[in-house]
Design a protein around this motif. Sequence first.
Motif, short mmCIF file in Angstrom:
data_model
loop_
_atom_site.label_atom_id
_atom_site.label_comp_id
_atom_site.label_asym_id
_atom_site.label_seq_id
_atom_site.Cartn_x
_atom_site.Cartn_y
_atom_site.Cartn_z
N GLY A 42 0.80 -1.22 0.00
CA GLY A 42 0.00 0.00 0.00
C GLY A 42 0.83 1.27 0.00
O GLY A 42 0.36 2.32 -0.45
N THR A 43 2.05 1.18 0.52
CA THR A 43 2.93 2.36 0.52
C THR A 43 3.39 2.67 -0.91
O THR A 43 3.32 3.82 -1.36
CB THR A 43 4.15 2.11 1.43
N LEU A 46 0.68 4.34 -2.98
CA LEU A 46 0.61 5.80 -2.79
C LEU A 46 1.75 6.49 -3.54
O LEU A 46 1.55 7.53 -4.20
CB LEU A 46 0.72 6.14 -1.30
N PHE A 68 -1.63 6.33 9.54
CA PHE A 68 -0.39 5.57 9.51
C PHE A 68 0.68 6.39 8.78
O PHE A 68 0.37 7.17 7.87
CB PHE A 68 -0.63 4.21 8.83
N SER A 70 2.85 5.94 6.44
CA SER A 70 3.02 5.91 4.97
C SER A 70 2.40 7.10 4.25
O SER A 70 2.94 7.57 3.26
CB SER A 70 2.31 4.67 4.38
N VAL A 120 -7.60 9.87 3.88
CA VAL A 120 -7.47 8.48 4.36
C VAL A 120 -8.83 8.00 4.85
O VAL A 120 -9.56 8.75 5.51
CB VAL A 120 -6.44 8.42 5.50
N ALA A 148 -6.11 2.22 2.21
CA ALA A 148 -5.40 1.04 2.75
C ALA A 148 -6.24 0.32 3.80
O ALA A 148 -6.25 -0.91 3.86
CB ALA A 148 -4.05 1.46 3.35
N GLN A 149 -6.95 1.10 4.63
CA GLN A 149 -7.80 0.49 5.66
C GLN A 149 -9.27 0.53 5.25
O GLN A 149 -10.13 0.14 6.02
CB GLN A 149 -7.65 1.26 6.98
N SER A 178 -4.22 -1.44 0.44
CA SER A 178 -3.17 -2.35 0.91
C SER A 178 -3.78 -3.70 1.21
O SER A 178 -4.92 -3.77 1.70
CB SER A 178 -2.53 -1.77 2.18
N PHE A 180 -1.98 -5.83 3.18
CA PHE A 180 -1.29 -6.27 4.40
C PHE A 180 -2.28 -7.13 5.20
O PHE A 180 -3.48 -6.83 5.21
CB PHE A 180 -0.87 -5.01 5.18
C1 LIG Z 1 -1.25 0.11 6.08
C2 LIG Z 1 -1.40 1.48 5.57
C3 LIG Z 1 -0.63 1.96 4.50
C4 LIG Z 1 0.51 1.19 3.91
O1 LIG Z 1 0.22 -0.08 3.46
P1 LIG Z 1 1.39 -1.18 3.38
O2 LIG Z 1 0.79 -2.24 2.52
O3 LIG Z 1 1.65 -1.63 4.77
O4 LIG Z 1 2.56 -0.54 2.75
C5 LIG Z 1 -0.87 3.24 4.03
N1 LIG Z 1 -1.82 4.01 4.59
C6 LIG Z 1 -2.57 3.60 5.62
C7 LIG Z 1 -3.62 4.51 6.18
C8 LIG Z 1 -2.38 2.33 6.17
O5 LIG Z 1 -3.11 1.94 7.21
#
Ligand SMILES: *Cc1c(COP(=O)(O)O)cnc(C)c1O
Length: 378
Positions: A42-43, A46, A68, A70, A120, A148-149, A178, A180
């Motif tokens: 997810g990083t 972005l 977060f 990132s 976000v 991401a969330q 993301s 993750f």
């Molecule tokens: C987890 C997260 C990211 C980054 O995602 P990764 O896959 O861990 O790099 C970016 N923004 C937010 C708000 C996140 O929670």
Amino acid sequence: MDRALMDAVAQSHFIMGPQVKELEARLAEYVGAKHCISCANGTDALDIALKIWDIGPGDAVFVPDFTFFSTAEVVALEGATPIFVDVCADSFNIDPDDLERAIAGVREEGSLRPAAVIAVDLFGLPADYARIRAICGKYGLKLLEDGAQGFGGEISGAISGGTNAGRACSFGDISTTSFFPAKPLGCYGDGGAIFTDNDEWASLADSIRVHGKGSMKYDNVRLGLNSRLDTVQAAVLQVKLDAFPEELAKVNRVAALYGKELAGVARTELAPADDLALPQVPEGFLSSWAQYTIRTPRRDELQQFLKDRGIPAMIYYIKPLSAQKAFEGLGRAQCPARQCPVAARLSREVLSLPMHPYMTPEEVRKVCGAIREFFGED
Ligand SMILES: *Cc1c(COP(=O)(O)O)cnc(C)c1O
């Protein structure tokens, strides 16, 4: 899942196998975007968006102070300046009023060019896109949705006047997510994706994720990244996506039970020192509940109380981004530090309770019983 994994391994098409394209098509359809380009995390998703827009030194990018790392890390990595914007206490998401103030501040000061907003969808709840999009339109800013969330969240047509109705990861000019493991749609490692309706940006994303490839991998027309989604992770995600609508319904039932069980001890506004506030989902919004986050000024005490009873609870996030050492001194010359009092307060009050689609009612009641006991209501 076993079969999907073993098939992917047996086919040995580990990089950019057919599962990747299949997944991208399904994800694009699910969120309602024309294109989905998967990537390594997810990083990077972005970062690739900022690279597509050529954001760099001299550009101001507005980010929430409570998120977060990132979200602002990528801005600084590209040489641009993150401008921290306060959030709303009830939604945890970027405050449109403070966003306007931040934009006005940068315009007045004059040394940076306001370029983009990264909104976000924190803890699974979409940000206020009706207002954010209007502000971006007014000042000519690009809108990047950091979902991401947020994957699975929704805004219904009625509340947004139709223009911003839809699913998370379709609200930005570019949106990202993301995979993750702890995110609403998680894989068995790292993964991410970029969504857009813009054909040119989609083809740039496809180039940037493979070292800025031109006609092929060994023809490099720009600087990029090595940021592909593994075939094995795409195979995992296909199985997880089949189950996702049901999991989204389940996790919303868990949230509703938390709300019901804690209603007696909760307040909507935190006045006396021992109050508890529950997460709010505005009318017309659906959360995918990446976290179920409560607020109380007695947060540290409550966390310890729960821990003593075998209940894990986590703090997201322990400090606002503007207080992170990595951003010390960054862009201060042009942009004096802004005050974000709500973000600062949230970092002292938030506590995320155990949350996942498969929590049983007994488990939820156990957590809530302990919380009621803590607040002396049992
Ligand atoms: C987890 C997260 C990211 C980054 O995602 P990764 O896959 O861990 O790099 C970016 N923004 C937010 C708000 C996140 O929670």
